[in-house]
Design a protein around this motif. Structure first.
Motif, PDB file in Angstrom:
ATOM      1  N   LEU A   1       0.779  -0.978  -0.018  1.00 25.93           N
ATOM      2  CA  LEU A   1      -0.248  -0.290  -0.197  1.00 25.93           C
ATOM      3  C   LEU A   1       0.683   1.438  -0.138  1.00 25.93           C
ATOM      4  O   LEU A   1       0.658   1.900  -0.793  1.00 25.93           O
ATOM      5  N   GLY A   2       1.488   1.499   0.469  1.00 21.39           N
ATOM      6  CA  GLY A   2       2.859   2.319   1.060  1.00 21.39           C
ATOM      7  C   GLY A   2       3.934   2.547  -0.057  1.00 21.39           C
ATOM      8  O   GLY A   2       3.421   3.984  -0.824  1.00 21.39           O
ATOM      9  N   THR A  31      -8.456  11.081  -4.343  1.00 23.46           N
ATOM     10  CA  THR A  31      -8.158  11.467  -3.222  1.00 23.46           C
ATOM     11  C   THR A  31      -9.212  11.020  -1.729  1.00 23.46           C
ATOM     12  O   THR A  31      -8.326  10.107  -0.886  1.00 23.46           O
ATOM     13  N   ALA A  32     -10.247  10.901  -1.998  1.00 26.93           N
ATOM     14  CA  ALA A  32     -11.300   9.690  -1.159  1.00 26.93           C
ATOM     15  C   ALA A  32     -10.534   8.359  -0.855  1.00 26.93           C
ATOM     16  O   ALA A  32     -11.125   7.556   0.028  1.00 26.93           O
ATOM     17  N   GLY A  33     -10.512   7.870  -2.164  1.00 22.58           N
ATOM     18  CA  GLY A  33      -9.689   6.696  -2.205  1.00 22.58           C
ATOM     19  C   GLY A  33      -9.042   6.422  -1.511  1.00 22.58           C
ATOM     20  O   GLY A  33      -8.603   5.342  -0.960  1.00 22.58           O
ATOM     21  N   TRP A  34      -7.607   7.221  -1.909  1.00 19.91           N
ATOM     22  CA  TRP A  34      -6.038   7.031  -1.211  1.00 19.91           C
ATOM     23  C   TRP A  34      -7.115   7.518   0.410  1.00 19.91           C
ATOM     24  O   TRP A  34      -6.127   6.394   1.185  1.00 19.91           O
ATOM     25  N   VAL A  35      -7.398   7.796   0.966  1.00 19.49           N
ATOM     26  CA  VAL A  35      -7.807   8.208   2.594  1.00 19.49           C
ATOM     27  C   VAL A  35      -8.359   6.870   3.088  1.00 19.49           C
ATOM     28  O   VAL A  35      -8.465   6.738   4.566  1.00 19.49           O
ATOM     29  N   VAL A  36      -9.408   6.720   2.442  1.00 22.06           N
ATOM     30  CA  VAL A  36     -10.331   5.156   2.625  1.00 22.06           C
ATOM     31  C   VAL A  36      -8.769   3.724   2.607  1.00 22.06           C
ATOM     32  O   VAL A  36      -9.142   3.286   3.949  1.00 22.06           O
ATOM     33  N   ALA A  37      -8.377   4.027   1.731  1.00 25.53           N
ATOM     34  CA  ALA A  37      -6.866   3.253   1.229  1.00 25.53           C
ATOM     35  C   ALA A  37      -6.410   3.545   2.701  1.00 25.53           C
ATOM     36  O   ALA A  37      -5.501   2.057   4.034  1.00 25.53           O
ATOM     37  N   ALA A  38      -5.939   4.517   2.908  1.00 22.57           N
ATOM     38  CA  ALA A  38      -4.652   4.460   4.104  1.00 22.57           C
ATOM     39  C   ALA A  38      -5.648   4.642   5.841  1.00 22.57           C
ATOM     40  O   ALA A  38      -4.314   3.739   6.482  1.00 22.57           O
TER      41      ALA A  38
END
Length: 168
Positions: free
Chosen positions: A39-40, A120-127
């Motif tokens: 993920l990183g 951006t929202a996708g990365w926030v949820v994935a993060a």
């Protein structure tokens, strides 16, 4: 009684296919660490394709059992190569599978957000899912595993609460 039964003794009990396996808890932590690395890398390289891959990996393990864990598959090899002793305690397979199902849902939501153009929202949820995996990898605390046990804890707490209010 047949001749074969008399000479070989009673038939061995058949294994229960519904019985859950006991697993090495370190494999669950190792799989979380591998997931965080992927993920990183996906985040640093701006490669959202990593997120659906992780969703599939967690989904396979959650729905078919941890023996099908893509992320935890290298653990026995690593354990043997580093000469790490067998675990002192095993853990039940079902709480980690429940946690992986929750991770699958989180990564699936992130994937849908990516497909809809909300990167951006996708990365926030994935993060957020990744942050919980970091906690598991570093400390061994699995929030999803704890949530699995709420199905027994919440009704008991509710009964205690309702008993107190009816007595008062």
């Amino acid at each position: 009684m047949t001749a074969t039964t008399a000479t070989t003794g009673p038939a061995a009990p058949k294994p229960d296919p519904q019985a859950a396996r006991m697993i090495d808890p370190r494999a669950h932590r190792f799989g979380a660490a591998v997931s965080v690395v992927f993920l990183g890398a996906g985040l640093l390289l701006s490669a959202p394709i990593v997120v659906p891959f992780l969703a599939v990996a967690l989904g396979l393990s959650a729905f078919f059992g941890t023996r099908y864990s893509i992320l935890g598959r290298p653990w026995p090899i690593v354990r043997k190569a580093l000469r790490i002793s067998p675990p002192s305690e095993l853990e039940h397979e079902l709480p980690p599978r429940f946690a992986q199902a929750l991770g699958f849902i989180g990564f699936s939501v992130a994937t849908v957000l990516f497909l809809l153009g909300f990167a951006t929202a996708g990365w926030v949820v994935a993060a957020a899912v990744g942050a919980l995996q970091v906690v598991l990898a570093v400390t061994g605390y699995c929030l999803g595993c704890r949530l699995y046990f709420l199905k027994w804890w919440v009704p008991a707490q509710f009964q205690k609460l309702t008993r107190r209010t009816t007595l008062a």
